[in-house]
Design a protein around this motif. Structure first.
Motif, mmCIF file in Angstrom:
data_model
loop_
_atom_site.group_PDB
_atom_site.id
_atom_site.type_symbol
_atom_site.label_atom_id
_atom_site.label_comp_id
_atom_site.label_asym_id
_atom_site.label_seq_id
_atom_site.Cartn_x
_atom_site.Cartn_y
_atom_site.Cartn_z
ATOM 1 N N HIS A 141 -57.666 49.048 70.969
ATOM 2 C CA HIS A 141 -57.618 48.092 69.871
ATOM 3 C C HIS A 141 -57.543 48.782 68.508
ATOM 4 O O HIS A 141 -56.942 48.236 67.569
ATOM 5 C CB HIS A 141 -58.812 47.137 69.944
ATOM 6 C CG HIS A 141 -58.597 46.025 70.917
ATOM 7 N ND1 HIS A 141 -58.756 46.199 72.267
ATOM 8 C CD2 HIS A 141 -58.184 44.737 70.736
ATOM 9 C CE1 HIS A 141 -58.479 45.059 72.883
ATOM 10 N NE2 HIS A 141 -58.120 44.167 71.976
ATOM 11 N N ALA A 142 -58.125 49.955 68.386
ATOM 12 C CA ALA A 142 -57.979 50.703 67.135
ATOM 13 C C ALA A 142 -56.493 50.952 66.859
ATOM 14 O O ALA A 142 -56.012 50.772 65.730
ATOM 15 C CB ALA A 142 -58.743 52.027 67.207
ATOM 16 N N ILE A 143 -55.762 51.329 67.903
ATOM 17 C CA ILE A 143 -54.320 51.569 67.763
ATOM 18 C C ILE A 143 -53.585 50.266 67.452
ATOM 19 O O ILE A 143 -52.739 50.214 66.539
ATOM 20 C CB ILE A 143 -53.764 52.218 69.045
ATOM 21 C CG1 ILE A 143 -54.361 53.610 69.236
ATOM 22 C CG2 ILE A 143 -52.231 52.289 68.990
ATOM 23 C CD1 ILE A 143 -54.074 54.232 70.581
ATOM 24 N N ASP A 144 -53.888 49.216 68.175
ATOM 25 C CA ASP A 144 -53.204 47.935 67.962
ATOM 26 C C ASP A 144 -53.468 47.376 66.565
ATOM 27 O O ASP A 144 -52.558 46.846 65.915
ATOM 28 C CB ASP A 144 -53.637 46.919 69.020
ATOM 29 C CG ASP A 144 -53.067 47.229 70.396
ATOM 30 O OD1 ASP A 144 -52.144 48.068 70.483
ATOM 31 O OD2 ASP A 144 -53.553 46.644 71.388
ATOM 32 N N PHE A 145 -54.700 47.493 66.094
ATOM 33 C CA PHE A 145 -55.017 46.976 64.761
ATOM 34 C C PHE A 145 -54.371 47.830 63.667
ATOM 35 O O PHE A 145 -53.973 47.308 62.621
ATOM 36 C CB PHE A 145 -56.530 46.887 64.562
ATOM 37 C CG PHE A 145 -57.190 45.834 65.405
ATOM 38 C CD1 PHE A 145 -56.620 44.577 65.571
ATOM 39 C CD2 PHE A 145 -58.387 46.086 66.059
ATOM 40 C CE1 PHE A 145 -57.218 43.595 66.343
ATOM 41 C CE2 PHE A 145 -59.010 45.117 66.841
ATOM 42 C CZ PHE A 145 -58.423 43.875 66.992
ATOM 43 N N TYR A 146 -54.265 49.128 63.910
ATOM 44 C CA TYR A 146 -53.515 49.983 62.981
ATOM 45 C C TYR A 146 -52.063 49.516 62.921
ATOM 46 O O TYR A 146 -51.471 49.401 61.831
ATOM 47 C CB TYR A 146 -53.584 51.450 63.411
ATOM 48 C CG TYR A 146 -52.507 52.289 62.761
ATOM 49 C CD1 TYR A 146 -52.668 52.774 61.464
ATOM 50 C CD2 TYR A 146 -51.308 52.556 63.428
ATOM 51 C CE1 TYR A 146 -51.659 53.508 60.847
ATOM 52 C CE2 TYR A 146 -50.299 53.288 62.816
ATOM 53 C CZ TYR A 146 -50.479 53.754 61.533
ATOM 54 O OH TYR A 146 -49.472 54.464 60.925
ATOM 55 N N ASN A 147 -51.467 49.243 64.082
ATOM 56 C CA ASN A 147 -50.080 48.774 64.102
ATOM 57 C C ASN A 147 -49.924 47.465 63.339
ATOM 58 O O ASN A 147 -48.952 47.268 62.600
ATOM 59 C CB ASN A 147 -49.607 48.590 65.551
ATOM 60 C CG ASN A 147 -49.332 49.914 66.245
ATOM 61 O OD1 ASN A 147 -49.136 50.944 65.603
ATOM 62 N ND2 ASN A 147 -49.317 49.893 67.574
ATOM 63 N N ASP A 148 -50.875 46.555 63.510
ATOM 64 C CA ASP A 148 -50.815 45.269 62.803
ATOM 65 C C ASP A 148 -50.776 45.471 61.292
ATOM 66 O O ASP A 148 -49.904 44.942 60.595
ATOM 67 C CB ASP A 148 -52.039 44.404 63.157
ATOM 68 C CG ASP A 148 -51.970 43.794 64.535
ATOM 69 O OD1 ASP A 148 -50.885 43.776 65.140
ATOM 70 O OD2 ASP A 148 -53.029 43.334 65.020
#
Length: 247
Positions: free
Chosen positions: A74-81
């Motif tokens: 989720h850290a990666i996904d939220f960075y992408n967002d």
């Protein structure tokens, strides 16, 4: 990095503008390779929301999965967002009009720390420059195999994800992502609204806050500057959580 109360300058002289770093707005989404643990966990969230599941269900740890791995994905996904949202407006010349110390949520100023130990220095920057520095820093952490290992070897990846050092790193990443959201809502929401991106921003922030609330990732002192925005989202989270428990 410092969070300081914002104060008006007592002088009339204008400080030098904070120009954005070269290469701003060039953030590339970080991918989860097919067949890996990260891809599996990322897909779980997409399937839950795509199938009409609630946001509470989407952030809850899937049965049998590692909490540390779930947070890492989720850290990666939220960075992408957030990097995708910022890229929409990062080339706007308006961003260079901000002075150092300007553009932050009311009552606070985020300063950037460079270097480590005795060589560390705290730099006063504008809000757009702060966002650029945060996103570059997060990308550097996530592209470092020693910190965010490729999970071809799932056992080795989980070993890293379950260390105190990784927990501390993720805590810093989530705090800084929250600050970026705070800046965007405080200074750039009108621009994104005019571009028709406000609903997407609101959905991303709601997902981020539900996840942070589920796993206790944000200190209350960080949330205070955005309390008006965060309070109704957390209320939705707790109402949904109560529904899950009673359902």
């Amino acid at each position: 990095e410092r969070r300081t109360p914002s104060t008006a300058s007592p002088t009339m002289s204008m400080p030098k503008k904070s120009s954005l770093p070269s290469g701003s707005g060039t953030f590339q989404p970080l991918r989860h390779r097919s067949g890996t643990m990260r891809d599996r966990l990322h897909g779980y969230t997409k399937r839950t929301l795509g199938a009409g599941g609630s946001m509470n269900e989407a952030v809850a740890l899937p049965p049998g999965e590692s909490c540390a791995g779930w947070v890492a994905v989720h850290a990666i996904d939220f960075y992408n967002d957030i990097s995708t949202i910022w890229a929409v407006m990062s080339e706007d010349p308006y961003l260079n009009s901000f002075q150092p110390g300007e553009g932050f949520p009311s009552g606070v100023e985020y300063r950037w720390s460079e270097g480590t130990g005795r060589d560390a220095t705290t730099v006063k920057v504008s809000a757009p420059v702060y966002i650029e520095k945060v996103l570059h820093w997060i990308a550097d952490q996530m592209n470092d195999e020693s910190k965010f290992p490729d999970d071809d070897d799932e056992e080795e990846a989980l070993r890293v994800f379950q260390t105190p050092q990784f927990a501390a790193l993720c805590g810093q990443i989530f705090r800084r992502l929250f600050r970026v959201y705070g800046i965007i809502y405080s200074s750039f929401f009108g621009t994104l609204e005019a571009l028709g991106m406000a609903p997407h921003l609101n959905t991303c922030f709601k997902h981020f806050m539900f996840f942070c609330t589920e796993f206790g990732l944000l200190p209350e002192r960080e949330i205070e500057p955005l309390e008006v925005l965060v309070k109704p989202i957390r209320k939705q989270y707790y109402v949904g959580k109560q529904g899950q428990l009673s359902g």
